[in-house]
Design a protein around this motif. Structure first.
Motif, mmCIF file in Angstrom:
data_model
loop_
_atom_site.group_PDB
_atom_site.id
_atom_site.type_symbol
_atom_site.label_atom_id
_atom_site.label_comp_id
_atom_site.label_asym_id
_atom_site.label_seq_id
_atom_site.Cartn_x
_atom_site.Cartn_y
_atom_site.Cartn_z
ATOM 1 N N TRP A 175 5.342 -13.948 4.254
ATOM 2 C CA TRP A 175 6.094 -12.674 4.024
ATOM 3 C C TRP A 175 5.834 -11.829 3.077
ATOM 4 C CZ3 TRP A 175 6.601 -11.403 -1.373
ATOM 5 C CH2 TRP A 175 5.907 -12.636 -1.564
ATOM 6 N N ARG A 176 4.554 -11.844 2.953
ATOM 7 C CA ARG A 176 3.685 -10.970 1.978
ATOM 8 C C ARG A 176 4.140 -9.702 2.970
ATOM 9 N NH1 ARG A 176 3.000 -15.558 0.030
ATOM 10 N NH2 ARG A 176 2.720 -15.720 -2.560
ATOM 11 N N LYS A 177 3.622 -9.876 4.326
ATOM 12 C CA LYS A 177 2.823 -9.077 4.809
ATOM 13 C C LYS A 177 4.286 -7.460 4.819
ATOM 14 C CE LYS A 177 1.920 -7.316 9.552
ATOM 15 N NZ LYS A 177 2.057 -8.148 10.924
ATOM 16 N N GLY A 178 3.647 -6.209 3.986
ATOM 17 C CA GLY A 178 4.341 -5.041 4.081
ATOM 18 C C GLY A 178 5.534 -4.318 3.173
ATOM 19 N N ASN A 179 4.669 -6.164 2.016
ATOM 20 C CA ASN A 179 5.222 -6.656 0.535
ATOM 21 C C ASN A 179 4.570 -6.198 0.037
ATOM 22 O OD1 ASN A 179 8.444 -6.223 1.515
ATOM 23 N ND2 ASN A 179 7.676 -8.390 2.698
ATOM 24 N N ASP A 180 3.370 -5.519 -0.371
ATOM 25 C CA ASP A 180 2.860 -5.300 -1.832
ATOM 26 C C ASP A 180 3.143 -5.314 -3.151
ATOM 27 O OD1 ASP A 180 0.954 -5.388 0.856
ATOM 28 O OD2 ASP A 180 0.308 -3.222 0.138
ATOM 29 N N ALA A 181 4.007 -4.722 -3.429
ATOM 30 C CA ALA A 181 4.370 -4.147 -4.487
ATOM 31 C C ALA A 181 5.619 -5.917 -4.582
ATOM 32 C CB ALA A 181 5.908 -3.565 -4.914
ATOM 33 N N LEU A 182 6.212 -6.680 -3.883
ATOM 34 C CA LEU A 182 6.968 -7.593 -4.359
ATOM 35 C C LEU A 182 6.229 -9.132 -4.209
ATOM 36 C CD1 LEU A 182 9.421 -8.704 -4.617
ATOM 37 C CD2 LEU A 182 9.432 -9.393 -1.983
ATOM 38 N N ALA A 183 4.939 -8.990 -3.750
ATOM 39 C CA ALA A 183 3.692 -9.894 -3.084
ATOM 40 C C ALA A 183 3.476 -9.860 -4.994
ATOM 41 C CB ALA A 183 2.374 -10.341 -2.016
ATOM 42 N N ASP A 184 2.597 -8.772 -5.438
ATOM 43 C CA ASP A 184 2.087 -8.586 -7.047
ATOM 44 C C ASP A 184 2.928 -9.343 -8.037
ATOM 45 O OD1 ASP A 184 -0.614 -7.929 -5.411
ATOM 46 O OD2 ASP A 184 0.284 -5.226 -5.765
ATOM 47 N N TRP A 185 4.447 -8.973 -7.817
ATOM 48 C CA TRP A 185 5.378 -9.329 -9.064
ATOM 49 C C TRP A 185 5.408 -10.431 -9.022
ATOM 50 C CZ3 TRP A 185 9.538 -11.746 -8.380
ATOM 51 C CH2 TRP A 185 10.593 -12.080 -9.269
ATOM 52 N N TYR A 186 5.328 -11.326 -7.902
ATOM 53 C CA TYR A 186 5.978 -12.478 -7.857
ATOM 54 C C TYR A 186 4.846 -13.439 -7.609
ATOM 55 C CZ TYR A 186 6.019 -17.017 -5.662
ATOM 56 O OH TYR A 186 6.343 -18.571 -6.048
ATOM 57 N N ALA A 187 2.646 -12.872 -7.875
ATOM 58 C CA ALA A 187 1.932 -13.285 -8.100
ATOM 59 C C ALA A 187 2.223 -13.593 -9.957
ATOM 60 C CB ALA A 187 0.742 -12.668 -7.728
ATOM 61 N N LYS A 188 2.373 -12.519 -10.048
ATOM 62 C CA LYS A 188 2.016 -12.567 -11.882
ATOM 63 C C LYS A 188 3.691 -13.455 -12.057
ATOM 64 C CE LYS A 188 0.767 -7.922 -12.157
ATOM 65 N NZ LYS A 188 0.998 -6.415 -11.629
ATOM 66 N N PHE A 189 5.072 -13.365 -11.821
ATOM 67 C CA PHE A 189 5.981 -14.143 -11.621
ATOM 68 C C PHE A 189 5.858 -15.881 -12.223
ATOM 69 C CE2 PHE A 189 10.036 -15.700 -12.744
ATOM 70 C CZ PHE A 189 11.346 -14.770 -13.654
ATOM 71 N N ALA A 190 4.840 -16.250 -11.251
ATOM 72 C CA ALA A 190 4.581 -17.494 -10.618
ATOM 73 C C ALA A 190 4.252 -18.339 -12.137
ATOM 74 C CB ALA A 190 4.203 -17.209 -9.668
ATOM 75 N N GLU A 191 2.814 -17.271 -12.985
ATOM 76 C CA GLU A 191 2.194 -17.444 -13.925
ATOM 77 C C GLU A 191 3.075 -17.881 -15.167
ATOM 78 O OE1 GLU A 191 -1.088 -18.481 -13.526
ATOM 79 O OE2 GLU A 191 -0.996 -18.349 -11.341
ATOM 80 N N ARG A 192 4.739 -18.046 -14.602
ATOM 81 C CA ARG A 192 5.512 -18.535 -16.457
ATOM 82 C C ARG A 192 5.245 -19.616 -16.036
ATOM 83 N NH1 ARG A 192 8.707 -14.218 -17.784
ATOM 84 N NH2 ARG A 192 10.080 -16.155 -18.450
ATOM 85 N N ASP A 193 5.829 -20.389 -17.543
ATOM 86 C CA ASP A 193 5.277 -21.523 -17.774
ATOM 87 C C ASP A 193 5.915 -22.832 -16.847
ATOM 88 O OD1 ASP A 193 2.780 -21.407 -19.597
ATOM 89 O OD2 ASP A 193 3.926 -21.779 -21.586
ATOM 90 N N ASP A 194 7.134 -22.061 -17.063
ATOM 91 C CA ASP A 194 8.266 -22.728 -16.134
ATOM 92 C C ASP A 194 8.269 -22.878 -14.905
ATOM 93 O OD1 ASP A 194 9.526 -20.415 -16.685
ATOM 94 O OD2 ASP A 194 10.877 -21.057 -17.868
ATOM 95 N N MET A 195 7.903 -21.608 -14.766
ATOM 96 C CA MET A 195 7.350 -21.620 -12.453
ATOM 97 C C MET A 195 6.425 -22.700 -12.624
ATOM 98 S SD MET A 195 9.234 -19.490 -10.920
ATOM 99 C CE MET A 195 8.239 -19.130 -9.689
#
Length: 203
Positions: A175-195
């Motif tokens: 799903w990341r293809k063509g969605n670089d900004a979304l992929a970057d956001w998700y990579a950071k959000f996924a580091e939250r403790d509850d994630m």
């Protein structure tokens, strides 16, 4: 309260993360209730006539079901932290609906591949559902990045859970293809403790 759940359900994951973010984790007992369209759990239908999870049993009212209903109830119970007021509320609800639409499509692709006999699987159907995921991710990238990068709300949690599920079951489709900004956001959000605490187990 009792939450009927499965650790692999992305809809349940939304609820559990909301409980964590609003300080209500200790108020809810988790009751394992793994289910599927062809293997419903005994007794769950009495809680949710649709035989689906999550379902939230309350001591002071009927059992609630559908993750969006449960999340709004629990957020209201905690003082309304994750569903903002004013114009941003409608953006948050629309973002959550977009995320759940991605989840719905991804789950249908999962069921097509895991539940239906191989000789009856319909590739065009799966591709059409994947098209919804592609369209949803494109909309998130082009329309919703400002909101996603704003104060934490339920829209962000729902999107993260949706993308996490697509990774969990359909990572090869990328799903990341063509969605670089979304992929970057998700990579950071996924580091939250509850994630990290709610990553579904393999299987």
């Amino acid at each position: 309260m009792k939450l009927y759940y499965s650790p692999t359900s992305p809809y349940v994951r939304k609820v559990i993360i909301l409980l964590s973010e609003t300080g209500q984790t200790d108020d809810v007992e988790l009751v394992s209730s793994s289910t599927s369209p062809i293997n419903p759990v005994d007794g769950l239908q009495a809680k949710n006539p649709l035989n689906k999870i999550p379902a939230l049993e309350r001591p002071d009212g009927p059992t609630l079901y559908d993750s969006r209903v449960i999340c709004q109830y629990l957020d209201d119970r905690a003082g309304g932290r994750l569903y903002p007021t004013g114009a941003r509320r409608w953006d948050t609800l629309t973002l959550e609906a977009t995320a759940d639409g991605i989840l719905d499509a991804a789950l249908l692709v999962t069921y097509e591949g895991r539940m239906r006999p191989a000789d009856k699987q319909w590739d065009e159907w799966s591709d059409a559902q994947w098209g919804k995921i592609v369209s949803g991710c494109a909309a998130l990238t082009t329309r919703w990045m400002s909101h996603l990068n704003g104060p934490l709300d339920m829209g962000q949690i729902a999107v993260a859970c949706a993308l996490g599920y697509v990774d969990f079951r359909h990572d090869a489709r990328n799903w990341r293809k063509g969605n670089d900004a979304l992929a970057d956001w998700y990579a950071k959000f996924a580091e939250r403790d509850d994630m990290k605490a709610t990553v579904p187990p393999a299987g």
